[in-house]
Enzyme design. Structure first.
Site, PDB file in Angstrom:
ATOM      1  N   ALA A  70       7.238  11.724  49.794  1.00 44.69           N
ATOM      2  CA  ALA A  70       7.854  11.120  48.600  1.00 44.69           C
ATOM      3  C   ALA A  70       9.225  10.563  48.938  1.00 44.69           C
ATOM      4  CB  ALA A  70       7.977  12.147  47.476  1.00 44.69           C
ATOM      5  N   GLU A 103      -5.310  13.509  51.528  1.00 45.28           N
ATOM      6  CA  GLU A 103      -6.002  13.146  50.287  1.00 45.28           C
ATOM      7  C   GLU A 103      -5.006  12.464  49.385  1.00 45.28           C
ATOM      8  OE1 GLU A 103      -6.621  16.954  50.364  1.00 45.28           O
ATOM      9  OE2 GLU A 103      -8.429  16.651  51.560  1.00 45.28           O
ATOM     10  N   ASN A 108      -3.389   5.783  43.232  1.00 45.16           N
ATOM     11  CA  ASN A 108      -2.051   5.704  43.835  1.00 45.16           C
ATOM     12  C   ASN A 108      -1.977   4.520  44.812  1.00 45.16           C
ATOM     13  OD1 ASN A 108       0.506   6.143  44.836  1.00 45.16           O
ATOM     14  ND2 ASN A 108       0.232   8.352  45.109  1.00 45.16           N
ATOM     15  N   TYR A 115      -0.374   4.009  53.512  1.00 45.52           N
ATOM     16  CA  TYR A 115      -1.225   4.619  54.548  1.00 45.52           C
ATOM     17  C   TYR A 115      -2.009   3.545  55.307  1.00 45.52           C
ATOM     18  CZ  TYR A 115      -0.172   8.834  51.818  1.00 45.52           C
ATOM     19  OH  TYR A 115       0.466   9.839  51.142  1.00 45.52           O
TER      20      TYR A 115
END
Ligand code: COA
Length: 161
Positions: A70, A103, A108, A115
Site C-alpha cells: 500500500a 491474491e 482492484n 502487478y
C-alpha cells in the site's frame, strides 16, 4: 522524488499503521508480522513525507507470498509501489525463489495494473474468496530456474467478459 526502501523495523510500525487504505494494518498486527521468522517487510520513505508505503510478504519454501502492498493515498501514482515491488522481486531472485504469488480483489484495477506491469500473470480465480463475496484473482510472477529471469506468461484465466 527520492524514495528510500528499507527493511521495516519495529520503530516504523506507528508510521506504517497510519498509512490509509483498505489494506491497513494495526501497529499490533505489524509488530506480530515482524516477529515471524518467515515474514519480509519493507517500507518506502521520502525525505519530505516520512514513511509513504509498505510491503508485507512471506517466504515459504521456495515461494514468496505477497500479502500486502500500500502507498499513502496522497503519494500514489509516483512509482513508489513499483519501486517497492522491484525490491521484493530482487529479493526473491537473491533467495532463488521460484515464484512470487498473490491474491487480489477482482475489482482492484490499480493493483492488477501494477502487478501486470511487473510481469505477473493471472493464474486462477477464487470465487467469493473475500468476506464480502468478491472473487480473488491469483497472480504469479515466475522465474526461470536456470537463469533467474522473469518468465513472460499469458493469463491462464479470463478476467473480463
Ligand atoms: C495499488 C497501489 C499499492 C499502487 O501504489 P502506487 O504507489 O500508486 O503505484 P505506482 O505509482 O508504483 O504505479 C505503478 C503502476 O501500477 C499501475 N497503477 C497504479 N495505480 C493505478 C490506477 N489507479 N489505475 C490503473 N493502474 C494503476 C500503473 O500501471 C502504474 O504505472 P504508471 O503510473 O506508469 O501507469 C495503491 O493504489 C494502493 O495503496 N492501493 C490500496 C491498497 C491496495 O489495494 N493494495 C493492493 C492489494 S494488497
Amino acid at each position: 522524488m527520492t524514495v528510500r526502501i528499507d527493511r521495516m523495523s519495529a520503530t516504523d510500525a506507528a508510521a506504517v499503521a497510519a498509512i490509509d487504505g483498505p489494506t491497513r494494518l494495526t501497529e499490533e498486527q505489524l509488530r506480530a508480522e515482524l516477529e515471524r521468522p518467515w515474514a519480509r517487510l519493507w517500507v518506502a520513505r521520502e525525505a519530505a513525507h516520512g514513511v509513504v508505503a509498505f510491503v508485507v510478504a512471506w517466504h515459504v519454501t521456495d515461494e514468496i507470498h505477497l500479502l500486502n502492498v500500500a502507498t499513502r493515498s496522497d503519494r500514489r501514482r509516483r512509482g513508489i509501489a513499483r519501486a517497492m515491488l522491484e525490491a521484493l522481486i530482487a529479493h526473491a531472485r537473491e533467495v532463488r525463489a521460484r515464484h512470487v504469488l498473490l491474491e487480489v480483489r477482482r475489482s482492484n484495477v490499480a493493483a492488477i495494473g501494477l502487478y501486470r506491469s511487473l510481469g505477473f500473470f493471472a493464474m486462477g480465480v477464487r470465487a467469493r474468496y473475500y468476506p464480502d463475496d468478491e472473487d480473488a484473482v491469483e497472480m504469479v510472477l515466475a522465474f526461470d530456474a536456470a537463469t533467474g529471469e522473469i518468465v513472460e506468461r499469458a493469463d491462464e484465466v479470463r478476467l473480463h467478459g
